[in-house]
Enzyme design. Structure first.
Site, PDB file in Angstrom:
ATOM      1  N   TYR A   1      -3.359  -0.813  10.522  1.00 44.47           N
ATOM      2  CA  TYR A   1      -3.362  -1.022   8.841  1.00 44.47           C
ATOM      3  C   TYR A   1      -1.964  -0.125   8.217  1.00 44.47           C
ATOM      4  O   TYR A   1      -1.205  -1.541   8.299  1.00 44.47           O
ATOM      5  CB  TYR A   1      -4.250  -0.541   8.246  1.00 44.47           C
ATOM      6  CG  TYR A   1      -4.190  -0.753   6.666  1.00 44.47           C
ATOM      7  CD1 TYR A   1      -5.183  -1.906   6.300  1.00 44.47           C
ATOM      8  CD2 TYR A   1      -4.030  -0.082   5.890  1.00 44.47           C
ATOM      9  CE1 TYR A   1      -4.759  -2.053   4.526  1.00 44.47           C
ATOM     10  CE2 TYR A   1      -3.926  -0.023   4.716  1.00 44.47           C
ATOM     11  CZ  TYR A   1      -4.809  -0.991   4.298  1.00 44.47           C
ATOM     12  OH  TYR A   1      -4.485  -1.550   2.331  1.00 44.47           O
TER      13      TYR A   1
ATOM     14  N   SER B   1       1.363  -0.932  -0.346  1.00 42.87           N
ATOM     15  CA  SER B   1       0.081   0.259   0.383  1.00 42.87           C
ATOM     16  C   SER B   1       0.617   1.508   0.282  1.00 42.87           C
ATOM     17  O   SER B   1       1.943   1.229   0.301  1.00 42.87           O
ATOM     18  CB  SER B   1      -0.841  -0.127   0.884  1.00 42.87           C
ATOM     19  OG  SER B   1      -1.599   0.649   1.139  1.00 42.87           O
TER      20      SER B   1
HETATM   21  N1  LIG Z   1      -8.306  -0.453  -2.722  1.00 46.05           N
HETATM   22  C1  LIG Z   1      -7.641   0.795  -2.414  1.00 46.05           C
HETATM   23  O1  LIG Z   1      -8.015   1.516  -2.219  1.00 46.05           O
HETATM   24  C2  LIG Z   1      -6.380  -0.014  -1.154  1.00 46.05           C
HETATM   25  C3  LIG Z   1      -5.196   0.617  -1.689  1.00 46.05           C
HETATM   26  C4  LIG Z   1      -4.153  -0.202  -0.818  1.00 46.05           C
HETATM   27  C5  LIG Z   1      -3.385  -1.024  -0.882  1.00 46.05           C
HETATM   28  N2  LIG Z   1      -4.758  -2.222  -1.081  1.00 46.05           N
HETATM   29  C6  LIG Z   1      -4.530  -2.932  -0.525  1.00 46.05           C
HETATM   30  O2  LIG Z   1      -5.021  -4.059  -2.147  1.00 46.05           O
HETATM   31  C7  LIG Z   1      -5.108  -5.500  -1.712  1.00 46.05           C
HETATM   32  C8  LIG Z   1      -6.476  -6.153  -2.671  1.00 46.05           C
HETATM   33  O3  LIG Z   1      -7.140  -5.010  -1.828  1.00 46.05           O
HETATM   34  P1  LIG Z   1      -9.058  -4.801  -2.457  1.00 46.05           P
HETATM   35  O4  LIG Z   1      -8.820  -3.529  -2.788  1.00 46.05           O
HETATM   36  O5  LIG Z   1      -8.842  -5.524  -4.437  1.00 46.05           O
HETATM   37  O6  LIG Z   1      -9.598  -5.169  -1.408  1.00 46.05           O
HETATM   38  P2  LIG Z   1     -11.211  -6.295  -1.660  1.00 46.05           P
HETATM   39  O7  LIG Z   1     -11.580  -6.537  -0.491  1.00 46.05           O
HETATM   40  O8  LIG Z   1     -11.809  -5.547  -2.391  1.00 46.05           O
HETATM   41  O9  LIG Z   1     -10.340  -7.203  -1.553  1.00 46.05           O
HETATM   42  C9  LIG Z   1      -9.264  -7.788  -0.561  1.00 46.05           C
HETATM   43  C10 LIG Z   1      -9.726  -9.787   0.085  1.00 46.05           C
HETATM   44  O10 LIG Z   1      -9.879  -9.653   0.818  1.00 46.05           O
HETATM   45  C11 LIG Z   1     -10.370 -11.413   1.039  1.00 46.05           C
HETATM   46  N3  LIG Z   1      -9.648 -11.407   1.987  1.00 46.05           N
HETATM   47  C12 LIG Z   1      -9.378 -10.965   3.523  1.00 46.05           C
HETATM   48  N4  LIG Z   1      -9.436 -11.610   4.729  1.00 46.05           N
HETATM   49  C13 LIG Z   1      -9.046 -12.902   3.876  1.00 46.05           C
HETATM   50  C14 LIG Z   1      -8.718 -14.063   5.091  1.00 46.05           C
HETATM   51  N5  LIG Z   1      -7.431 -14.270   5.915  1.00 46.05           N
HETATM   52  N6  LIG Z   1      -8.051 -15.027   3.831  1.00 46.05           N
HETATM   53  C15 LIG Z   1      -7.830 -14.886   2.934  1.00 46.05           C
HETATM   54  N7  LIG Z   1      -8.557 -14.076   1.846  1.00 46.05           N
HETATM   55  C16 LIG Z   1      -9.113 -12.648   2.737  1.00 46.05           C
HETATM   56  C17 LIG Z   1     -11.726 -10.375   0.580  1.00 46.05           C
HETATM   57  O11 LIG Z   1     -12.269 -11.738   1.663  1.00 46.05           O
HETATM   58  C18 LIG Z   1     -11.640  -9.435  -0.675  1.00 46.05           C
HETATM   59  O12 LIG Z   1     -11.964 -10.967  -1.287  1.00 46.05           O
HETATM   60  C19 LIG Z   1      -5.612  -6.002  -0.248  1.00 46.05           C
HETATM   61  O13 LIG Z   1      -3.673  -6.092  -0.007  1.00 46.05           O
HETATM   62  C20 LIG Z   1      -5.721  -4.127   0.032  1.00 46.05           C
HETATM   63  O14 LIG Z   1      -4.586  -3.936   1.260  1.00 46.05           O
HETATM   64  C21 LIG Z   1      -5.432  -1.736  -1.413  1.00 46.05           C
END
Ligand SMILES: NC(=O)c1ccc[n+]([C@@H]2O[C@H](COP(=O)([O-])OP(=O)(O)OC[C@H]3O[C@@H](n4cnc5c(N)ncnc54)[C@H](O)[C@@H]3O)[C@@H](O)[C@H]2O)c1
Length: 248
Positions: free
Chosen positions: A151, A138
């Site tokens: 986080y 992130s």
């Molecule tokens: N969306 C953003 O703006 C953003 C920004 C920076 C970083 N991120 C990172 O990007 C990555 C993807 O996030 P996203 O935005 O697609 O979010 P999202 O919530 O759409 O996807 C995250 C997925 O992880 C799964 N998950 C959660 N806990 C779990 C567990 N214990 N075991 C297995 N799977 C699990 C969830 O079911 C979900 O499908 C994450 O690591 C998030 O921290 C997101």
């Protein structure tokens, strides 16, 4: 909008968090480029383009992660690429108000989950003669936003794991990199804005000089590059895909 300019035919990939916003796009892009993808998530599969197979697993559970990687290798015959995207985010308070349980929950999924996945993925890749791991970290891995102490810590640690493993396995054929997404339009971002009562346009303009949210396929495009030989001299890198956030 990902262009399948890579040919990953004969390559076996594992994507965690595969039913989430980014994981889904990454699975689709890897599949479109010819990779055989094992998709995994704690949530139900649903429709998942690009996935050759799906296994339900909790990344914070050592036995489930060990079984997931073992079954992937058994089913496909090896592992070349792994993308660790599973994570949670639910915070709205500064550190002194963060409960011990919330801290543990965040670290368990985001950091321990990445550690456990990498541990088993690396072992499988050593057997396959090398590979590429991409951790979805992130911008919080290098610059925190307000009211996200656990986080932020969990994502700093993911970068630490990335760099440490990159160093240890550089001469054994495994490259390990991180992508640092800015604000990407996924369920995680939408839920966080709702929880905090934030306006989407306002957030997009505040967080990105480009004035918009990133799309999951823009993260997937970078994942393909980091998996491919086009990035063969890149390891231990934290690649910001953030619409300019970290430059501002
Ligand atoms: N969306 C953003 O703006 C953003 C920004 C920076 C970083 N991120 C990172 O990007 C990555 C993807 O996030 P996203 O935005 O697609 O979010 P999202 O919530 O759409 O996807 C995250 C997925 O992880 C799964 N998950 C959660 N806990 C779990 C567990 N214990 N075991 C297995 N799977 C699990 C969830 O079911 C979900 O499908 C994450 O690591 C998030 O921290 C997101």
């Amino acid at each position: 909008m990902t262009t399948p300019i890579y040919d990953f035919t004969g390559k076996f990939a594992l994507v965690t968090g595969a039913t989430g916003g980014m994981g889904r796009a990454i699975t689709a892009a890897l599949g479109a480029a010819g990779a055989t993808v094992m998709a995994t998530d704690i949530a139900d599969r649903g429709d998942l383009p690009g996935a050759a197979a799906f296994t339900s697993a909790d990344v914070s559970d050592p036995d489930q992660v060990a079984a997931l990687v073992a079954s992937t290798v058994e089913r496909f015959g090896g592992l070349h690429f792994a993308v660790n995207a599973a994570a949670i985010e639910f915070e709205t308070v500064p550190l002194a108000d963060c409960s011990d349980d919330d801290f543990d929950r965040m670290m368990n999924v985001n950091t321990r989950g990445a550690f456990l996945c990498m541990k088993h993925e690396i072992a499988a890749m050593l057997t396959a003669g090398g590979g590429s791991i991409v951790n979805i970290a992130s911008t919080n891995s290098v610059r925190p936003q307000h009211d996200q102490p656990a986080y932020t810590a969990s994502k700093h640690a993911v970068l630490g794991l990335t760099r440490s493993a990159a160093l240890d396995y550089a001469r054994r054929g495994i490259r390990v990199n991180a992508i640092c997404p800015g604000a990407i339009d996924t369920p995680m971002l939408r839920t966080a804005m709702e929880r905090r009562g934030r306006d989407a346009d306002d957030v997009a303009h505040r967080l990105s000089p480009l004035g918009r949210f990133g799309r999951p396929d823009e993260i997937a495009a970078a994942v393909l590059w980091l998996c491919s030989d086009a990035s063969s001299f890149t390891t231990g890198h934290a690649l910001a895909i953030d619409g300019g956030m970290l430059a501002s």
